[in-house]
Design an enzyme around this catalytic site. Structure first.
Site, PDB file in Angstrom:
ATOM      1  N   SER A  71       0.757  -1.089   0.172  1.00 46.56           N
ATOM      2  CA  SER A  71       0.424   0.430   0.050  1.00 46.56           C
ATOM      3  C   SER A  71       1.014   1.185   0.146  1.00 46.56           C
ATOM      4  O   SER A  71       0.749   2.063  -0.931  1.00 46.56           O
ATOM      5  CB  SER A  71      -0.762  -0.241   1.162  1.00 46.56           C
ATOM      6  OG  SER A  71      -2.397  -0.966   0.963  1.00 46.56           O
ATOM      7  N   SER A 197       4.222  -6.388  -2.469  1.00 44.47           N
ATOM      8  CA  SER A 197       4.089  -7.095  -1.180  1.00 44.47           C
ATOM      9  C   SER A 197       4.546  -8.529  -0.876  1.00 44.47           C
ATOM     10  O   SER A 197       4.644  -9.330  -1.584  1.00 44.47           O
ATOM     11  CB  SER A 197       2.639  -6.676  -0.387  1.00 44.47           C
ATOM     12  OG  SER A 197       2.662  -7.040   0.728  1.00 44.47           O
ATOM     13  N   CYS A 322      -8.725  -5.183   3.112  1.00 41.46           N
ATOM     14  CA  CYS A 322      -8.681  -4.015   3.394  1.00 41.46           C
ATOM     15  C   CYS A 322      -9.590  -3.031   3.644  1.00 41.46           C
ATOM     16  O   CYS A 322      -9.884  -2.643   4.380  1.00 41.46           O
ATOM     17  CB  CYS A 322      -7.561  -3.373   2.277  1.00 41.46           C
ATOM     18  SG  CYS A 322      -5.747  -4.069   2.458  1.00 41.46           S
TER      19      CYS A 322
END
Length: 378
Positions: A71, A197, A322
């Site tokens: 993110s 990620s 999320c």
């Protein structure tokens, strides 16, 4: 409990965990310290950068910037590119189905920097067509951000085709590749930037990376910082980055075979519900993540199905992790024309390296039992 939520996070591999422990014990110095121990830590960082770049041709090691998450990589890449190139235009194109971090970055650029955000229409599977992209481009368009694969419905975008159009217009192109890194080939040659990620590919949480094409300028969000060449503030977590690189190296060695195995499980699961009229699957039938299933049981809240599966010993999710705790319906499904009620029906089932055929068979059986019980209670 059997785990079917690999798109939310993955357990660290033994190789990555062993690497983390070894590096944390031996190379604990600050990588920017000028003494020998600091330079040894910097060497580990350089090796890790080369390993990540090698898995992303044609990336160079100096194209890779380490961050605290996927993110953060997305936010810093988008804001850095947009602000650096705002003299060329202030319109950014994207889709409603992007990850929350993309929407956060674009909201910042809109509110603080005066950029115009325009949302592209998608087809019934959530894909941006070449025709839609061409028609949306104007002389003020400076940047486009489209995720490689949607984390909620699993649809994969044709980045190569879209990227060729944007290259013809000299428009910057970013993609959130968190769901595909280490799993599917990423057409990095058409991208200006991308975000990744570690914890989605069996590495540690708290570390991510951004790719930024070396020939393209970007603006530092953290003015005055020296870490990661000014891209990100804060002491670099060398052990976590080394573990990230180890996980990527391990995944890259057999990614094709592993994705083929998981695609077989996915197809077997979908086939098992072919005769169930109350069950429908979202996302593209073929251009989709090989380990991903997006299922709706008509008339049944996804949260209820998830909780019933949990009670039976199966961990699935109701969509992007999320979005946990949010009552609003999925922007992705709303953009596909689903009602709020239909959007709330979605559950996501994702497979990974520890998933077996027997696990999938048990999950199919459990969901059929839940649906039968629910239907009988109506």
């Amino acid at each position: 409990m059997l785990y079917f939520d690999y798109s939310a996070t993955t357990p660290m591999s033994d190789y990555a965990l062993d690497t983390y422990q070894r590096i944390a014990r031996q190379y604990y110095a600050n990588s920017q310290s000028l003494h020998t121990l600091g330079q040894e830590a910097e060497d580990v960082l350089a090796i890790s950068r080369r390993t990540i770049a090698a898995s992303l041709p044609p990336a160079r090691p100096d194209d890779i910037y380490f961050t605290g998450s996927g993110s953060e990589a997305t936010f810093l890449a988008l804001t850095g590119l947009a602000i650096a190139h705002k003299a060329k235009g202030k319109t950014i194109l994207t889709t409603e189905g992007e990850h929350h971090s993309v929407h956060q970055a674009l909201a910042f650029l809109h509110d603080r920097e005066g950029f115009h955000i325009r949302y592209l229409d998608v087809n019934q599977y959530g894909q941006v067509t070449e025709e839609e992209l061409r028609s949306a481009i104007d002389e003020d368009t400076v940047l486009v951000t489209i995720g490689h694969a949607n984390s909620e419905i699993g649809t994969v975008q044709d980045l190569a085709a879209l990227g060729k159009i944007l290259a013809d217009h000299a428009i910057l192109f970013h993609s959130d590749c968190v769901q595909t890194f280490g799993k599917l080939p990423i057409p990095l040659d058409v991208l200006t930037s991308a975000s990744f990620s570690a914890h989605k590919c069996y590495g540690p949480k708290g570390v991510g990376a951004a790719y930024l094409q070396h020939a393209v300028g970007w603006a530092s969000f953290h003015h005055g910082t020296t870490h990661e060449n000014g891209f990100r503030a804060g002491t670099v977590d060398v052990p976590a980055i080394a573990a990230f690189a180890a996980a990527v190296e391990e995944m890259s060695a057999n990614a094709h075979e592993e994705m083929s195995r998981l695609a077989d499980y996915r197809d077997e699961f979908i086939k098992a519900f072919a005769g169930h009229a109350e069950v429908c699957f979202e996302g593209h039938p073929t251009a989709r993540l090989p380990f991903h299933i997006a299922l709706r049981a008509k008339g049944m809240e996804g949260q209820l199905l998830m909780l019933e599966c949990n009670r039976k010993g199966f961990a699935i999710s109701t969509g992007s992790a999320c979005r946990a705790g949010q009552s609003s319906p999925s922007r992705t499904l709303i953009s596909l024309g689903r009602s709020a009620e239909e959007a709330h029906e979605l559950v996501r089932i994702t497979f990974g390296k520890h998933t077996t055929k027997q696990d999938v068979t048990q999950l199919i059986k459990a969901i059929k039992e839940i649906l039968l019980t629910y239907k009988g209670d109506e």
